[in-house]
Design a protein around this motif. Structure first.
Motif, PDB file in Angstrom:
ATOM      1  N   ARG A  69       0.928  -1.323  -0.115  1.00  0.00           N
ATOM      2  CA  ARG A  69      -0.028   0.008   0.181  1.00  0.00           C
ATOM      3  C   ARG A  69       1.043   1.177  -0.147  1.00  0.00           C
ATOM      4  O   ARG A  69       0.564   2.269  -0.630  1.00  0.00           O
ATOM      5  CB  ARG A  69      -0.927  -0.068   1.255  1.00  0.00           C
ATOM      6  CG  ARG A  69      -1.947   1.390   1.296  1.00  0.00           C
ATOM      7  CD  ARG A  69      -2.823   1.355  -0.064  1.00  0.00           C
ATOM      8  NE  ARG A  69      -3.465   2.579   0.130  1.00  0.00           N
ATOM      9  CZ  ARG A  69      -4.061   3.255  -0.900  1.00  0.00           C
ATOM     10  NH1 ARG A  69      -3.903   2.754  -1.912  1.00  0.00           N
ATOM     11  NH2 ARG A  69      -4.908   4.338  -0.824  1.00  0.00           N
ATOM     12  N   VAL A  70       1.879   1.292   0.867  1.00  0.00           N
ATOM     13  CA  VAL A  70       2.947   2.356   0.914  1.00  0.00           C
ATOM     14  C   VAL A  70       3.259   2.562  -0.601  1.00  0.00           C
ATOM     15  O   VAL A  70       3.529   3.662  -1.058  1.00  0.00           O
ATOM     16  CB  VAL A  70       4.039   2.199   1.947  1.00  0.00           C
ATOM     17  CG1 VAL A  70       5.156   3.278   1.737  1.00  0.00           C
ATOM     18  CG2 VAL A  70       3.366   2.312   3.239  1.00  0.00           C
ATOM     19  N   ALA A  71       3.918   1.392  -1.181  1.00  0.00           N
ATOM     20  CA  ALA A  71       4.572   1.594  -2.624  1.00  0.00           C
ATOM     21  C   ALA A  71       3.322   1.934  -3.586  1.00  0.00           C
ATOM     22  O   ALA A  71       3.632   2.896  -4.212  1.00  0.00           O
ATOM     23  CB  ALA A  71       4.776   0.176  -3.062  1.00  0.00           C
ATOM     24  N   GLU A  79       9.642  -0.800  -5.060  1.00  0.00           N
ATOM     25  CA  GLU A  79       9.144  -1.326  -3.609  1.00  0.00           C
ATOM     26  C   GLU A  79       8.011  -2.342  -3.971  1.00  0.00           C
ATOM     27  O   GLU A  79       7.942  -3.438  -3.384  1.00  0.00           O
ATOM     28  CB  GLU A  79       8.723  -0.427  -2.801  1.00  0.00           C
ATOM     29  CG  GLU A  79       8.408  -0.716  -1.479  1.00  0.00           C
ATOM     30  CD  GLU A  79       8.145   0.591  -0.571  1.00  0.00           C
ATOM     31  OE1 GLU A  79       8.403   0.495   0.640  1.00  0.00           O
ATOM     32  OE2 GLU A  79       7.745   1.693  -1.044  1.00  0.00           O
ATOM     33  N   TRP A  80       6.896  -2.013  -4.777  1.00  0.00           N
ATOM     34  CA  TRP A  80       5.810  -2.897  -5.103  1.00  0.00           C
ATOM     35  C   TRP A  80       6.294  -4.274  -5.690  1.00  0.00           C
ATOM     36  O   TRP A  80       5.839  -5.338  -5.061  1.00  0.00           O
ATOM     37  CB  TRP A  80       5.003  -2.128  -6.062  1.00  0.00           C
ATOM     38  CG  TRP A  80       3.699  -3.084  -6.585  1.00  0.00           C
ATOM     39  CD1 TRP A  80       3.774  -4.020  -7.396  1.00  0.00           C
ATOM     40  CD2 TRP A  80       2.521  -3.130  -5.943  1.00  0.00           C
ATOM     41  NE1 TRP A  80       2.605  -4.665  -7.557  1.00  0.00           N
ATOM     42  CE2 TRP A  80       1.917  -4.186  -6.553  1.00  0.00           C
ATOM     43  CE3 TRP A  80       1.872  -2.346  -4.971  1.00  0.00           C
ATOM     44  CZ2 TRP A  80       0.338  -4.408  -6.404  1.00  0.00           C
ATOM     45  CZ3 TRP A  80       0.552  -2.531  -4.586  1.00  0.00           C
ATOM     46  CH2 TRP A  80      -0.308  -3.737  -5.325  1.00  0.00           C
ATOM     47  N   GLU A  81       7.136  -4.303  -6.575  1.00  0.00           N
ATOM     48  CA  GLU A  81       7.645  -5.460  -7.396  1.00  0.00           C
ATOM     49  C   GLU A  81       8.361  -6.354  -6.461  1.00  0.00           C
ATOM     50  O   GLU A  81       8.444  -7.560  -6.470  1.00  0.00           O
ATOM     51  CB  GLU A  81       8.560  -5.174  -8.467  1.00  0.00           C
ATOM     52  CG  GLU A  81       7.919  -4.478  -9.605  1.00  0.00           C
ATOM     53  CD  GLU A  81       8.658  -3.702 -10.740  1.00  0.00           C
ATOM     54  OE1 GLU A  81      10.089  -3.864 -10.623  1.00  0.00           O
ATOM     55  OE2 GLU A  81       8.116  -3.081 -11.629  1.00  0.00           O
ATOM     56  N   ALA A  82       9.023  -5.750  -5.283  1.00  0.00           N
ATOM     57  CA  ALA A  82       9.767  -6.623  -4.468  1.00  0.00           C
ATOM     58  C   ALA A  82       8.619  -7.285  -3.367  1.00  0.00           C
ATOM     59  O   ALA A  82       9.149  -8.162  -3.127  1.00  0.00           O
ATOM     60  CB  ALA A  82      10.931  -5.769  -3.569  1.00  0.00           C
ATOM     61  N   HIS A  83       7.720  -6.223  -3.066  1.00  0.00           N
ATOM     62  CA  HIS A  83       6.906  -6.708  -1.860  1.00  0.00           C
ATOM     63  C   HIS A  83       5.526  -7.679  -2.283  1.00  0.00           C
ATOM     64  O   HIS A  83       4.983  -8.626  -1.561  1.00  0.00           O
ATOM     65  CB  HIS A  83       6.556  -5.849  -0.974  1.00  0.00           C
ATOM     66  CG  HIS A  83       7.737  -5.754  -0.281  1.00  0.00           C
ATOM     67  ND1 HIS A  83       8.195  -6.489   0.820  1.00  0.00           N
ATOM     68  CD2 HIS A  83       8.964  -4.718  -0.364  1.00  0.00           C
ATOM     69  CE1 HIS A  83       9.442  -5.933   1.428  1.00  0.00           C
ATOM     70  NE2 HIS A  83       9.836  -4.835   0.592  1.00  0.00           N
ATOM     71  N   ALA A  84       5.026  -7.447  -3.578  1.00  0.00           N
ATOM     72  CA  ALA A  84       3.916  -8.126  -3.967  1.00  0.00           C
ATOM     73  C   ALA A  84       3.997  -9.519  -4.113  1.00  0.00           C
ATOM     74  O   ALA A  84       3.059 -10.118  -3.636  1.00  0.00           O
ATOM     75  CB  ALA A  84       3.544  -7.561  -5.274  1.00  0.00           C
ATOM     76  N   PRO A  85       5.407 -10.290  -4.666  1.00  0.00           N
ATOM     77  CA  PRO A  85       5.213 -11.593  -4.598  1.00  0.00           C
ATOM     78  C   PRO A  85       5.356 -12.209  -3.139  1.00  0.00           C
ATOM     79  O   PRO A  85       4.939 -13.374  -2.684  1.00  0.00           O
ATOM     80  CB  PRO A  85       6.544 -12.041  -5.213  1.00  0.00           C
ATOM     81  CG  PRO A  85       6.817 -10.655  -6.069  1.00  0.00           C
ATOM     82  CD  PRO A  85       6.113  -9.505  -5.310  1.00  0.00           C
ATOM     83  N   ILE A  86       5.820 -11.301  -2.231  1.00  0.00           N
ATOM     84  CA  ILE A  86       5.950 -11.887  -0.854  1.00  0.00           C
ATOM     85  C   ILE A  86       4.637 -11.712  -0.236  1.00  0.00           C
ATOM     86  O   ILE A  86       4.220 -12.672   0.630  1.00  0.00           O
ATOM     87  CB  ILE A  86       7.178 -10.866   0.083  1.00  0.00           C
ATOM     88  CG1 ILE A  86       8.431 -11.035  -0.734  1.00  0.00           C
ATOM     89  CG2 ILE A  86       6.914 -11.593   1.427  1.00  0.00           C
ATOM     90  CD1 ILE A  86       9.589  -9.947  -0.090  1.00  0.00           C
ATOM     91  N   GLY A  91      -0.187 -14.925   2.209  1.00  0.00           N
ATOM     92  CA  GLY A  91      -1.534 -15.232   2.351  1.00  0.00           C
ATOM     93  C   GLY A  91      -2.319 -14.307   1.768  1.00  0.00           C
ATOM     94  O   GLY A  91      -3.694 -14.332   1.633  1.00  0.00           O
ATOM     95  N   ALA A  92      -1.834 -13.041   1.344  1.00  0.00           N
ATOM     96  CA  ALA A  92      -2.628 -12.018   0.434  1.00  0.00           C
ATOM     97  C   ALA A  92      -2.817 -12.640  -0.880  1.00  0.00           C
ATOM     98  O   ALA A  92      -2.405 -13.790  -1.526  1.00  0.00           O
ATOM     99  CB  ALA A  92      -1.970 -10.554   0.081  1.00  0.00           C
ATOM    100  N   THR A  93      -4.302 -12.085  -1.504  1.00  0.00           N
ATOM    101  CA  THR A  93      -4.581 -12.845  -2.840  1.00  0.00           C
ATOM    102  C   THR A  93      -4.267 -11.869  -3.792  1.00  0.00           C
ATOM    103  O   THR A  93      -4.320 -10.623  -3.535  1.00  0.00           O
ATOM    104  CB  THR A  93      -6.146 -12.940  -2.682  1.00  0.00           C
ATOM    105  OG1 THR A  93      -6.905 -11.774  -2.498  1.00  0.00           O
ATOM    106  CG2 THR A  93      -6.584 -13.900  -1.550  1.00  0.00           C
ATOM    107  N   GLN A  94      -4.400 -12.413  -4.900  1.00  0.00           N
ATOM    108  CA  GLN A  94      -4.016 -11.422  -6.162  1.00  0.00           C
ATOM    109  C   GLN A  94      -5.087 -10.623  -6.176  1.00  0.00           C
ATOM    110  O   GLN A  94      -5.151  -9.349  -6.547  1.00  0.00           O
ATOM    111  CB  GLN A  94      -4.187 -12.324  -7.704  1.00  0.00           C
ATOM    112  CG  GLN A  94      -3.712 -11.536  -8.752  1.00  0.00           C
ATOM    113  CD  GLN A  94      -2.125 -10.969  -8.461  1.00  0.00           C
ATOM    114  OE1 GLN A  94      -1.337 -11.712  -8.154  1.00  0.00           O
ATOM    115  NE2 GLN A  94      -1.870  -9.760  -8.856  1.00  0.00           N
TER     116      GLN A  94
END
Length: 177
Positions: A69-71, A79-86, A91-94
């Motif tokens: 969300r910050v990204a 930042e988004w690209e680093a943390h979205a897969p994590i 447990g987050a969904t697409q």
């Protein structure tokens, strides 16, 4: 390209800080190569963000949703690209990631996630958190988790600001380390 060249972790005066990064992250990526220009900062950064990411009682899903969300708010694609897969691994969904940029209009988030997202928005956009937003997270998170939530949001605002101010890009070429 980044605003200044990435540091060479093989430089003798950077080796100790580079080893601290490798011990934590296994590799030295773009952000950490940039931080190596200031070895004490790089080492302190690793210590702090290891605590945020690996020594927190906050759920990994909430933690990573806040980072994403910050990204999104700060338009920080690295930042988004680093943390979205994590986030997905935690447990987050697409569907949640897809809705994160405009989460208010989505039913993809439960009440706890919505309270944390409102808190994240207030901290990131306005710094000062309205009393009703603070009361909502205080009712859902015990004190330790509330501090961890707050530091995660604040810390990743710091990350995005460093990334964007120095124009760190994950596609920039890095020489072998």
């Amino acid at each position: 390209m980044a605003r200044i060249p990435y540091a060479d972790p093989a430089q003798p005066d950077l080796r100790e800080a580079a080893e601290t990064i490798r011990a934590s992250r296994r590799k030295i990526g773009h952000l950490h190569r940039m931080l190596l220009h200031a070895p004490p900062v790089a080492q302190g950064w690793i210590t702090m963000f290891d605590a945020v990411r690996w020594n927190s009682t906050l759920s990994g899903k909430i933690r990573e949703l806040m980072m994403c969300r910050v990204a999104a708010i700060n338009d920080a694609p690295y930042e988004w690209e680093a943390h979205a897969p994590i986030a997905l691994k935690e447990g987050a969904t697409q569907a949640q990631l897809d809705a994160l940029r405009d989460w208010h209009g989505s039913d993809a988030f439960d009440a706890t996630e919505r309270a944390a997202l409102a808190y994240c928005d207030a901290m990131t956009r306005h710094v000062h958190v309205p009393d009703d937003v603070a009361a909502a997270v205080r009712a859902l998170f015990p004190p330790r988790e509330l501090v961890e939530l707050t530091v995660t949001i604040a810390g990743y605002n710091c990350v995005s600001r460093v990334l964007e101010a120095l124009e760190i890009n994950g596609a920039d070429p890095l020489p072998e380390a």
